[in-house]
Design a protein around this motif. Structure first.
Motif, mmCIF file in Angstrom:
data_model
loop_
_atom_site.group_PDB
_atom_site.id
_atom_site.type_symbol
_atom_site.label_atom_id
_atom_site.label_comp_id
_atom_site.label_asym_id
_atom_site.label_seq_id
_atom_site.Cartn_x
_atom_site.Cartn_y
_atom_site.Cartn_z
ATOM 1 N N THR A 87 77.897 -32.410 -61.679
ATOM 2 C CA THR A 87 77.120 -31.384 -60.979
ATOM 3 C C THR A 87 76.123 -30.698 -61.892
ATOM 4 O O THR A 87 75.669 -29.608 -61.622
ATOM 5 C CB THR A 87 78.071 -30.328 -60.381
ATOM 6 N N ALA A 88 75.794 -31.332 -63.031
ATOM 7 C CA ALA A 88 74.841 -30.733 -63.962
ATOM 8 C C ALA A 88 73.533 -30.441 -63.236
ATOM 9 O O ALA A 88 73.061 -31.219 -62.421
ATOM 10 C CB ALA A 88 74.596 -31.675 -65.131
ATOM 11 N N THR A 89 72.931 -29.305 -63.539
ATOM 12 C CA THR A 89 71.736 -28.879 -62.849
ATOM 13 C C THR A 89 70.659 -28.487 -63.836
ATOM 14 O O THR A 89 70.949 -28.106 -64.969
ATOM 15 C CB THR A 89 72.042 -27.667 -61.929
ATOM 16 N N SER A 90 69.408 -28.612 -63.416
ATOM 17 C CA SER A 90 68.295 -28.218 -64.266
ATOM 18 C C SER A 90 68.120 -26.704 -64.256
ATOM 19 O O SER A 90 67.429 -26.155 -65.109
ATOM 20 C CB SER A 90 67.007 -28.901 -63.794
ATOM 21 N N GLU A 91 68.721 -26.030 -63.267
ATOM 22 C CA GLU A 91 68.645 -24.585 -63.195
ATOM 23 C C GLU A 91 69.695 -23.962 -64.109
ATOM 24 O O GLU A 91 70.775 -24.513 -64.293
ATOM 25 C CB GLU A 91 68.859 -24.111 -61.755
ATOM 26 N N THR A 92 69.366 -22.813 -64.652
ATOM 27 C CA THR A 92 70.298 -22.143 -65.547
ATOM 28 C C THR A 92 71.338 -21.384 -64.740
ATOM 29 O O THR A 92 71.002 -20.556 -63.898
ATOM 30 C CB THR A 92 69.563 -21.163 -66.473
ATOM 31 N N THR A 93 72.609 -21.660 -64.994
ATOM 32 C CA THR A 93 73.690 -20.975 -64.302
ATOM 33 C C THR A 93 73.987 -19.649 -64.996
ATOM 34 O O THR A 93 73.427 -19.331 -66.048
ATOM 35 C CB THR A 93 74.968 -21.834 -64.311
ATOM 36 N N ASP A 94 74.899 -18.892 -64.415
ATOM 37 C CA ASP A 94 75.295 -17.619 -65.014
ATOM 38 C C ASP A 94 75.896 -17.851 -66.401
ATOM 39 O O ASP A 94 75.588 -17.131 -67.352
ATOM 40 C CB ASP A 94 76.298 -16.902 -64.109
ATOM 41 N N PHE A 95 76.744 -18.875 -66.524
ATOM 42 C CA PHE A 95 77.335 -19.171 -67.827
ATOM 43 C C PHE A 95 76.278 -19.686 -68.800
ATOM 44 O O PHE A 95 76.343 -19.433 -70.002
ATOM 45 C CB PHE A 95 78.467 -20.194 -67.691
ATOM 46 N N GLY A 96 75.286 -20.395 -68.276
ATOM 47 C CA GLY A 96 74.178 -20.843 -69.112
ATOM 48 C C GLY A 96 73.424 -19.671 -69.706
ATOM 49 O O GLY A 96 73.035 -19.688 -70.881
ATOM 50 N N ARG A 97 73.239 -18.631 -68.914
ATOM 51 C CA ARG A 97 72.549 -17.429 -69.424
ATOM 52 C C ARG A 97 73.384 -16.731 -70.485
ATOM 53 O O ARG A 97 72.834 -16.139 -71.423
ATOM 54 C CB ARG A 97 72.226 -16.479 -68.261
ATOM 55 N N VAL A 98 74.708 -16.787 -70.338
ATOM 56 C CA VAL A 98 75.584 -16.224 -71.377
ATOM 57 C C VAL A 98 75.368 -16.963 -72.693
ATOM 58 O O VAL A 98 75.237 -16.349 -73.758
ATOM 59 C CB VAL A 98 77.071 -16.308 -70.958
ATOM 60 N N MET A 99 75.322 -18.300 -72.645
ATOM 61 C CA MET A 99 75.097 -19.075 -73.863
ATOM 62 C C MET A 99 73.736 -18.771 -74.475
ATOM 63 O O MET A 99 73.581 -18.723 -75.695
ATOM 64 C CB MET A 99 75.228 -20.573 -73.565
ATOM 65 N N GLN A 100 72.747 -18.536 -73.630
ATOM 66 C CA GLN A 100 71.415 -18.221 -74.132
ATOM 67 C C GLN A 100 71.387 -16.890 -74.872
ATOM 68 O O GLN A 100 70.849 -16.784 -75.967
ATOM 69 C CB GLN A 100 70.415 -18.205 -72.974
ATOM 70 N N ALA A 136 68.175 -27.820 -72.287
ATOM 71 C CA ALA A 136 69.180 -28.493 -71.455
ATOM 72 C C ALA A 136 69.916 -29.574 -72.221
ATOM 73 O O ALA A 136 71.100 -29.824 -71.980
ATOM 74 C CB ALA A 136 68.510 -29.093 -70.215
ATOM 75 N N GLN A 137 69.237 -30.261 -73.147
ATOM 76 C CA GLN A 137 69.849 -31.337 -73.916
ATOM 77 C C GLN A 137 70.356 -30.889 -75.278
ATOM 78 O O GLN A 137 70.840 -31.708 -76.063
ATOM 79 C CB GLN A 137 68.845 -32.488 -74.090
ATOM 80 N N GLN A 138 70.289 -29.593 -75.571
ATOM 81 C CA GLN A 138 70.782 -29.083 -76.851
ATOM 82 C C GLN A 138 72.301 -29.163 -76.892
ATOM 83 O O GLN A 138 72.981 -28.870 -75.909
ATOM 84 C CB GLN A 138 70.336 -27.633 -77.055
ATOM 85 N N ASP A 139 72.831 -29.584 -78.032
ATOM 86 C CA ASP A 139 74.277 -29.694 -78.180
ATOM 87 C C ASP A 139 74.942 -28.329 -78.280
ATOM 88 O O ASP A 139 74.429 -27.422 -78.927
ATOM 89 C CB ASP A 139 74.638 -30.497 -79.432
#
Length: 209
Positions: free
Chosen positions: A27-40, A48-51
């Motif tokens: 279910t990977a998405t190009s949009e930033t999720t809430d958890f994605g914003r936490v990592m940012q 998106a491809q950063q380890d």
């Protein structure tokens, strides 16, 4: 740095299923999720491809658990304490350990009576289970032959789903209200320096967390 969690017993944390290493999130998405914003915001991970490593995910998951179970203000103070702990790294660390910094920030919260030992253990345990990218209990960084990583795009979906399940199992409105109303919490936890207790082990050596 690789560590093992020795205090998993005795907590109320529900087990989080581990996705086999190498399996990509469907279910990977190009949009930033809430958890994605936490990592940012916590780690500076953006591409998106950063380890991202298990250590990265452990830190971000701990922030997310604190935010959901104990409120936004406490999560902000955890972020500040975490970043201070990263800066105050031991000489034996070539690169700051996000696992160590997370645990030091949580230990500081316990010593400051912001969280109880049980609450801090709950945060650690949920984060430790959710961050796993393999079938082992220890937490790996992104360096060396033993590294354990995935992409930002996959992690932001997979780990968010795991945390939603785990937090849903243990969180409640009464828990939030009880924690946030504690008179000992001043909302300025990050004003004091974070110091680790005891002797620090060199990076790459297994220790008991």
């Amino acid at each position: 740095m690789k560590t093992t969690e020795s205090k998993l017993q005795g907590t109320q944390t529900q087990a989080v299923s581990v996705q086999p290493k190498g399996k990509k999130a469907s279910t990977a998405t190009s949009e930033t999720t809430d958890f994605g914003r936490v990592m940012q915001t916590l780690l500076g991970k953006k591409s998106a491809q950063q380890d991202v490593s298990e250590e990265d995910l452990f830190a971000a998951a701990a922030f997310k658990v604190i935010k959901e179970l104990h409120g936004v203000e406490m999560a902000r103070d955890f972020k500040s304490a975490f970043k201070l702990a990263r800066i105050d790294k031991p000489a034996t660390e070539m690169f700051p350990s996000n696992e160590r910094a997370t645990k030091e920030a949580l230990n500081f919260f316990v010593k400051s009576t912001i969280l109880t030992e049980e609450q801090a253990a709950q945060v650690r345990d949920i984060a430790a289970q959710a961050c796993q990218l393999d079938n082992r209990r220890a937490i790996w960084d992104e360096y060396g032959k033993s590294k354990s990583v995935t992409t930002f795009a996959d992690a932001q979906v997979t780990i968010q789903d795991r945390l939603a399940q785990a937090i849903g199992d243990v969180g409640s409105e009464s828990t939030k209200a009880s924690t946030l109303s504690k008179p000992s919490y001043s909302g300025k936890a990050a004003d004091a320096p974070v110091r680790s207790a005891g002797r620090r082990a060199p990076r790459g050596v297994k220790t008991v967390g």
